[in-house]
Design an enzyme around this catalytic site. Structure first.
Site, PDB file in Angstrom:
ATOM      1  N   ARG A 165     -30.914  64.320 -48.607  1.00 43.00           N
ATOM      2  CA  ARG A 165     -31.185  65.763 -48.594  1.00 43.00           C
ATOM      3  C   ARG A 165     -31.436  66.253 -47.161  1.00 43.00           C
ATOM      4  O   ARG A 165     -30.591  66.900 -46.555  1.00 43.00           O
ATOM      5  CB  ARG A 165     -32.384  66.073 -49.514  1.00 43.00           C
ATOM      6  CG  ARG A 165     -32.510  67.548 -49.878  1.00 43.00           C
ATOM      7  CD  ARG A 165     -33.192  68.396 -48.823  1.00 43.00           C
ATOM      8  NE  ARG A 165     -34.519  67.917 -48.472  1.00 43.00           N
ATOM      9  CZ  ARG A 165     -35.217  68.378 -47.445  1.00 43.00           C
ATOM     10  NH1 ARG A 165     -34.711  69.305 -46.654  1.00 43.00           N
ATOM     11  NH2 ARG A 165     -36.410  67.891 -47.164  1.00 43.00           N
ATOM     12  N   CYS A 195     -31.778  67.014 -35.015  1.00 41.05           N
ATOM     13  CA  CYS A 195     -32.802  68.057 -35.037  1.00 41.05           C
ATOM     14  C   CYS A 195     -32.117  69.389 -34.745  1.00 41.05           C
ATOM     15  O   CYS A 195     -31.603  69.591 -33.648  1.00 41.05           O
ATOM     16  CB  CYS A 195     -33.879  67.787 -34.004  1.00 41.05           C
ATOM     17  SG  CYS A 195     -35.147  69.062 -34.020  1.00 41.05           S
TER      18      CYS A 195
END
Ligand code: MG
Length: 304
Positions: free
Chosen positions: A16, A242
């Site tokens: 996820r 990120c």
């Protein structure tokens, strides 16, 4: 020496949180294979997908197909993110038994990620949590930007305490504290955990979700274990960059977490070689090496 827990629950978020932040969209059958392989390594929780609007997160637009394609292993939980009641209903139709809502500690990230204020987002989650609990589903609350925010800088821990308190009051059984940009310092971690403890939120209710952007994820994890935290989030192979710091390093790699825990004599139930093999396979499918130093070094160390 501070006392460390004997057993730690590794909460796998790769399929996820990891895939959501990968530029490559993985085919549905490969996602199913990833989840099945991860749940065969001994991980007790494999967060599987997200029932958000498909146009908002195209990487996870096939949540329903993934949830109907996986083979549910006994004793393994497969939570999914649900942003609202509609998402909860779609998830329930797929036989989901555990869900999570995704809050923010800062107004900047709430506006960018959810399109509303922190207060409005909590109001949106309240009926989701209530309905999920009434249906006997497990419910987790995420709080992102708990330490540092790319727009607001250092986050006032009192804001985190407020959001955690609201989610706990709504009925979330576990609340995961996210260092979303991976820049938390050890002092920020211990300060926040102490303030939560003073506010009546003990380690039993909490999980930690560290990113390794600044290379601090394991150090911050160890400090959290010393505080009595026993659930740590991680992503297989360090999957997921990120999105707010142009760095290849995002989520703490599950392999690095498991290596550290086993090295401290802490049980996880996870088969590390099987986990590394899964991440090496996935890196091949994604066409690039794993961002995890351990996963990259493993074959050269003659573990295979
Ligand atoms: Mg993450």
């Amino acid at each position: 020496m501070p006392t460390l827990p004997k057993v730690v629950h590794v909460y796998e978020v790769g399929p996820r949180d990891g895939l959501q932040n990968e530029p490559t969209i993985l085919a549905t059958d490969l996602k199913v294979e990833l989840i099945n392989r991860l749940s065969a390594t001994g991980l007790a929780t494999v967060e599987a997908s997200s029932f958000v609007r498909p146009d908002l997160v195209p990487q996870l637009a096939d949540a329903a197909e993934v949830m109907s394609g996986i083979t549910r292993a006994p004793g393994v939980r497969y939570p999914v993110l649900v942003p609202n009641v509609r998402g909860l209903e779609r998830a329930t139709e797929c036989g989901v038994t555990d869900v999570a809502v995704f809050a923010s500690a800062t107004e900047s990230f709430a506006q960018r990620n959810l399109g509303c204020s922190v207060r409005e987002s909590l109001a949106m989650f309240a009926p989701v949590v209530e309905q999920a609990r009434a249906s006997q589903l497990g419910v987790r609350g995420y709080v992102s930007m708990c330490f540092r925010d790319p727009w607001e800088g250092d986050v006032d821990p009192r804001k985190v305490v407020d959001v955690v308190g609201a989610l706990a009051e709504q009925g979330c059984e576990q609340i995961s504290l996210g260092d979303t940009i991976g820049a938390a310092t050890g002092e920020q971690v211990t300060t926040l955990l102490a303030m939560l403890s003073d506010a009546g939120v003990g380690p039993d209710l909490l999980a930690m979700h560290f990113h390794d952007t600044y290379g601090q994820a394991l150090a911050n994890t160890l400090l959290s274990l010393e505080f009595g935290i026993t659930t740590i989030d991680a992503s297989a192979g360090g999957l997921g960059g990120c999105p707010f710091a142009k760095s290849a390093t995002g989520n703490l790699a599950t392999e690095e977490l498991v290596w550290m825990l086993h090295g401290l004599g802490i049980e996880t139930g996870v088969d590390l070689p099987a986990l590394v093999a899964t991440s090496l396979w996935l890196a091949g499918e994604l066409g690039r090496p794993s961002p995890s130093a351990l996963v990259r070094a493993w074959p050269m160390e003659n573990h295979e």
